[in-house]
Design a protein around this motif. Structure first.
Motif, PDB file in Angstrom:
ATOM      1  N   VAL A   1       0.842  -1.202   0.000  1.00 44.65           N
ATOM      2  CA  VAL A   1       0.000   0.000   0.000  1.00 44.65           C
ATOM      3  C   VAL A   1       0.876   1.251   0.000  1.00 44.65           C
ATOM      4  N   LEU A   2       1.923   1.245   0.814  1.00 44.75           N
ATOM      5  CA  LEU A   2       2.820   2.399   0.892  1.00 44.75           C
ATOM      6  C   LEU A   2       3.551   2.644  -0.430  1.00 44.75           C
ATOM      7  N   ALA A   3       3.709   1.602  -1.232  1.00 44.90           N
ATOM      8  CA  ALA A   3       4.421   1.728  -2.506  1.00 44.90           C
ATOM      9  C   ALA A   3       3.715   2.691  -3.456  1.00 44.90           C
ATOM     10  N   LEU A   4       2.426   2.910  -3.250  1.00 45.89           N
ATOM     11  CA  LEU A   4       1.669   3.841  -4.094  1.00 45.89           C
ATOM     12  C   LEU A   4       1.844   5.290  -3.649  1.00 45.89           C
ATOM     13  N   GLU A   5       2.626   5.484  -2.578  1.00 45.28           N
ATOM     14  CA  GLU A   5       2.910   6.815  -2.035  1.00 45.28           C
ATOM     15  C   GLU A   5       1.631   7.586  -1.708  1.00 45.28           C
ATOM     16  N   PRO A   6       0.750   6.999  -0.896  1.00 44.25           N
ATOM     17  CA  PRO A   6      -0.505   7.681  -0.563  1.00 44.25           C
ATOM     18  C   PRO A   6      -0.267   8.895   0.339  1.00 44.25           C
ATOM     19  N   GLU A   7      -1.167   9.847   0.252  1.00 45.74           N
ATOM     20  CA  GLU A   7      -1.149  10.988   1.167  1.00 45.74           C
ATOM     21  C   GLU A   7      -1.918  10.658   2.444  1.00 45.74           C
ATOM     22  N   VAL A   8      -2.889   9.744   2.300  1.00 48.79           N
ATOM     23  CA  VAL A   8      -3.710   9.320   3.434  1.00 48.79           C
ATOM     24  C   VAL A   8      -3.620   7.807   3.539  1.00 48.79           C
ATOM     25  N   LEU A   9      -3.393   7.317   4.757  1.00 50.87           N
ATOM     26  CA  LEU A   9      -3.325   5.874   5.004  1.00 50.87           C
ATOM     27  C   LEU A   9      -4.483   5.496   5.918  1.00 50.87           C
ATOM     28  N   VAL A  10      -5.374   4.641   5.411  1.00 50.66           N
ATOM     29  CA  VAL A  10      -6.558   4.211   6.163  1.00 50.66           C
ATOM     30  C   VAL A  10      -6.319   2.792   6.661  1.00 50.66           C
ATOM     31  N   LEU A  11      -6.492   2.584   7.966  1.00 52.10           N
ATOM     32  CA  LEU A  11      -6.183   1.304   8.603  1.00 52.10           C
ATOM     33  C   LEU A  11      -7.454   0.702   9.184  1.00 52.10           C
ATOM     34  N   ASP A  12      -7.856  -0.440   8.653  1.00 56.88           N
ATOM     35  CA  ASP A  12      -9.070  -1.111   9.105  1.00 56.88           C
ATOM     36  C   ASP A  12      -8.687  -2.238  10.060  1.00 56.88           C
ATOM     37  N   GLU A  13      -8.812  -1.982  11.369  1.00 55.79           N
ATOM     38  CA  GLU A  13      -8.447  -2.972  12.391  1.00 55.79           C
ATOM     39  C   GLU A  13      -7.084  -3.592  12.065  1.00 55.79           C
ATOM     40  N   PRO A  14      -6.031  -2.777  11.965  1.00 56.15           N
ATOM     41  CA  PRO A  14      -4.750  -3.276  11.445  1.00 56.15           C
ATOM     42  C   PRO A  14      -4.038  -4.266  12.358  1.00 56.15           C
ATOM     43  N   THR A  15      -4.456  -4.348  13.636  1.00 54.08           N
ATOM     44  CA  THR A  15      -3.760  -5.257  14.555  1.00 54.08           C
ATOM     45  C   THR A  15      -4.598  -6.493  14.882  1.00 54.08           C
ATOM     46  N   ALA A  16      -5.672  -6.721  14.138  1.00 51.70           N
ATOM     47  CA  ALA A  16      -6.535  -7.877  14.400  1.00 51.70           C
ATOM     48  C   ALA A  16      -5.730  -9.169  14.334  1.00 51.70           C
ATOM     49  N   GLY A  17      -5.890 -10.009  15.342  1.00 54.74           N
ATOM     50  CA  GLY A  17      -5.241 -11.308  15.353  1.00 54.74           C
ATOM     51  C   GLY A  17      -3.803 -11.306  15.835  1.00 54.74           C
ATOM     52  N   LEU A  18      -3.249 -10.134  16.166  1.00 54.90           N
ATOM     53  CA  LEU A  18      -1.870 -10.066  16.635  1.00 54.90           C
ATOM     54  C   LEU A  18      -1.812 -10.103  18.155  1.00 54.90           C
ATOM     55  N   ASP A  19      -0.701 -10.633  18.691  1.00 53.69           N
ATOM     56  CA  ASP A  19      -0.528 -10.615  20.144  1.00 53.69           C
ATOM     57  C   ASP A  19      -0.159  -9.195  20.580  1.00 53.69           C
ATOM     58  N   PRO A  20      -0.180  -8.914  21.903  1.00 55.16           N
ATOM     59  CA  PRO A  20       0.076  -7.538  22.364  1.00 55.16           C
ATOM     60  C   PRO A  20       1.385  -6.945  21.854  1.00 55.16           C
ATOM     61  N   GLN A  21       2.455  -7.751  21.825  1.00 57.88           N
ATOM     62  CA  GLN A  21       3.731  -7.227  21.351  1.00 57.88           C
ATOM     63  C   GLN A  21       3.672  -6.916  19.859  1.00 57.88           C
ATOM     64  N   GLY A  22       3.063  -7.820  19.087  1.00 57.18           N
ATOM     65  CA  GLY A  22       2.922  -7.592  17.655  1.00 57.18           C
ATOM     66  C   GLY A  22       2.058  -6.381  17.360  1.00 57.18           C
ATOM     67  N   ARG A  23       1.011  -6.199  18.174  1.00 59.75           N
ATOM     68  CA  ARG A  23       0.138  -5.044  17.989  1.00 59.75           C
ATOM     69  C   ARG A  23       0.893  -3.748  18.226  1.00 59.75           C
ATOM     70  N   LYS A  24       1.701  -3.727  19.291  1.00 58.56           N
ATOM     71  CA  LYS A  24       2.468  -2.515  19.595  1.00 58.56           C
ATOM     72  C   LYS A  24       3.476  -2.212  18.488  1.00 58.56           C
ATOM     73  N   GLU A  25       4.142  -3.242  17.980  1.00 60.24           N
ATOM     74  CA  GLU A  25       5.143  -3.025  16.934  1.00 60.24           C
ATOM     75  C   GLU A  25       4.501  -2.446  15.675  1.00 60.24           C
ATOM     76  N   ILE A  26       3.347  -2.992  15.291  1.00 61.53           N
ATOM     77  CA  ILE A  26       2.671  -2.498  14.090  1.00 61.53           C
ATOM     78  C   ILE A  26       2.190  -1.063  14.290  1.00 61.53           C
ATOM     79  N   MET A  27       1.595  -0.774  15.450  1.00 60.71           N
ATOM     80  CA  MET A  27       1.078   0.579  15.684  1.00 60.71           C
ATOM     81  C   MET A  27       2.216   1.591  15.805  1.00 60.71           C
ATOM     82  N   ASP A  28       3.318   1.195  16.429  1.00 58.55           N
ATOM     83  CA  ASP A  28       4.480   2.096  16.493  1.00 58.55           C
ATOM     84  C   ASP A  28       4.997   2.397  15.088  1.00 58.55           C
ATOM     85  N   MET A  29       4.957   1.390  14.218  1.00 58.36           N
ATOM     86  CA  MET A  29       5.404   1.581  12.837  1.00 58.36           C
ATOM     87  C   MET A  29       4.517   2.608  12.134  1.00 58.36           C
TER      88      MET A  29
END
Length: 291
Positions: A159-187
Motif C-alpha cells: 500500500v505504501l508503494a503507491l505513495e498515498p497521502e492518506v493511510l486508512v487502517l481497518d483494524e490493522p492489529t486484528a489477530g496479533l498478540d500484544p507485542q505484535g500489535r504494539k510493533e505495528i502501531m508504532d510503525m
C-alpha cells in the motif's frame, strides 16, 4: 489533503426489498496530517465510511470531498483510480491479499499498475522494506513462507508503494498478540510523524486510540454521535459504555483511583507514562504534606 463528508448517506441495494440504510447525515472532516480514530460497535457504519474515503463507494446522498475532488452519487467512475493512489487502505488481515511469488514482486505490483517499469517497482520495494521493519533479504523470499506478522508488513508495504497521502487502517492489529500489535502501531505512528502521512484508524482497541490518535470520531447507527480529542471523549466513560464502547485501561484505572482516593487527574492521563507521572506527583505531594 483534507477529506470532508457533508450530509452523507448511503443505502445498500436501494429500491429493492433488501434495501438497508447504512449511513445518514454524516458530517465530518479528516484534516491533513492528522491521526484520526473512527470507533463504534459492530454495525455502526465504520466499514461503510471507510469505503467512502477513497471512493470505493459513492454516497447515495450528500457529497464527499477528497482533496479537490467532489464525489456524489452522480460522479463518473472515470478518474477515480487516481484517488486510490492518494488514499491507501490497509484492510483487515491484508496478508490475505498477497499473491505474487516473491515479496519484492508483491510490493511492486501496485506501482507497476500505475505505470512504473518492473525495475522501478522493485527498486521502490527495496526502499520500502526498512520502513516496515524488514530488510533487503526478504526481496526474493516467498510471502507465503513468512510469519503472519511479516506477511502483514509486506502487505502494508504494498500500500505504501503507491505513495498515498492518506493511510486508512481497518483494524490493522486484528489477530496479533500484544507485542505484535504494539510493533505495528508504532510503525504506523513513525510513518505518520516522519513521512507526514494522514492516518485514519478504524479500531475497537481503545488503548491504541489513546496512545496514537489526536482526533476521535464515534459512530452509532450510521451517523456521527460525537467527535473531539480522545482526552475529552474518554472523560465520558458512562456515555461510551452506553454506546457499547469501553475506555483505555489507563483511563479506567485512573477513574478507579479517583473513586478510591478522591484524587483528581487533570489532565486525564491517556498513557501509562502520563498516569505514572501524575501518580508520582500526587504521592510526592502527599508525602510533603505529611512532613
Amino acid at each position: 489533503m483534507d477529506i470532508r463528508f457533508e450530509e452523507v448517506g448511503y443505502t445498500y441495494q436501494p429500491g429493492t426489498p433488501f434495501q438497508s440504510r447504512a449511513l445518514h447525515d454524516i458530517n465530518l472532516t479528516i484534516k491533513d496530517s492528522s491521526f484520526t480514530a473512527i470507533v463504534g460497535h459492530t454495525g455502526s457504519g465504520k466499514s461503510t465510511v471507510l469505503q467512502h474515503l477513497n471512493a470505493l463507494k459513492k454516497p447515495t446522498s450528500g457529497q464527499v470531498t477528497i482533496g479537490d475532488r467532489v464525489i456524489t452519487n452522480f460522479s463518473e467512475n472515470k478518474g477515480l483510480k487516481s484517488l486510490r493512489k492518494k488514499v491507501g487502505i490497509v484492510f483487515q488481515f491484508p496478508e490475505a491479499q498477497l499473491f505474487e511469488e516473491t515479496v519484492g514482486k508483491d510490493i511492486a505490483f501496485g506501482p507497476k499498475n500505475f505505470g512504473l517499469s518492473e525495475e522501478e517497482g522493485l527498486e521502490k520495494a527495496r526502499e520500502l522494506l526498512p520502513l516496515v521493519g524488514l530488510d533487503e533479504t526478504f526481496m526474493e523470499r516467498s510471502p507465503f513462507d513468512l510469519s503472519g506478522g511479516q506477511m502483514r508488513r509486506v502487505a502494508i508495504a504494498g500500500v505504501l508503494a503507491l505513495e498515498p497521502e492518506v493511510l486508512v487502517l481497518d483494524e490493522p492489529t486484528a489477530g496479533l498478540d500484544p507485542q505484535g500489535r504494539k510493533e505495528i502501531m508504532d510503525m504506523f505512528y513513525t510513518l505518520y510523524k516522519e513521512q507526514g502521512l494522514t492516518v485514519v484508524l478504524v479500531t475497537h482497541q481503545m488503548d491504541d486510540v489513546a496512545t496514537y490518535a489526536d482526533h476521535m470520531i464515534v459512530l452509532e447507527k450510521g451517523t456521527v454521535m460525537k467527535e473531539g480529542h480522545p482526552r475529552e471523549l474518554f472523560k465520558e466513560a458512562g456515555w461510551l459504555s452506553s454506546m457499547q464502547l469501553g475506555v483505555p485501561s489507563t483511563v479506567r484505572f485512573a477513574h478507579e483511583l479517583e473513586e478510591k482516593f478522591e484524587w483528581i487527574f487533570d489532565p486525564l492521563p491517556l498513557t501509562t507514562d502520563e498516569l505514572a507521572q501524575q501518580m508520582k506527583d500526587k504521592l510526592a505531594s502527599k508525602a510533603g504534606e505529611g512532613l
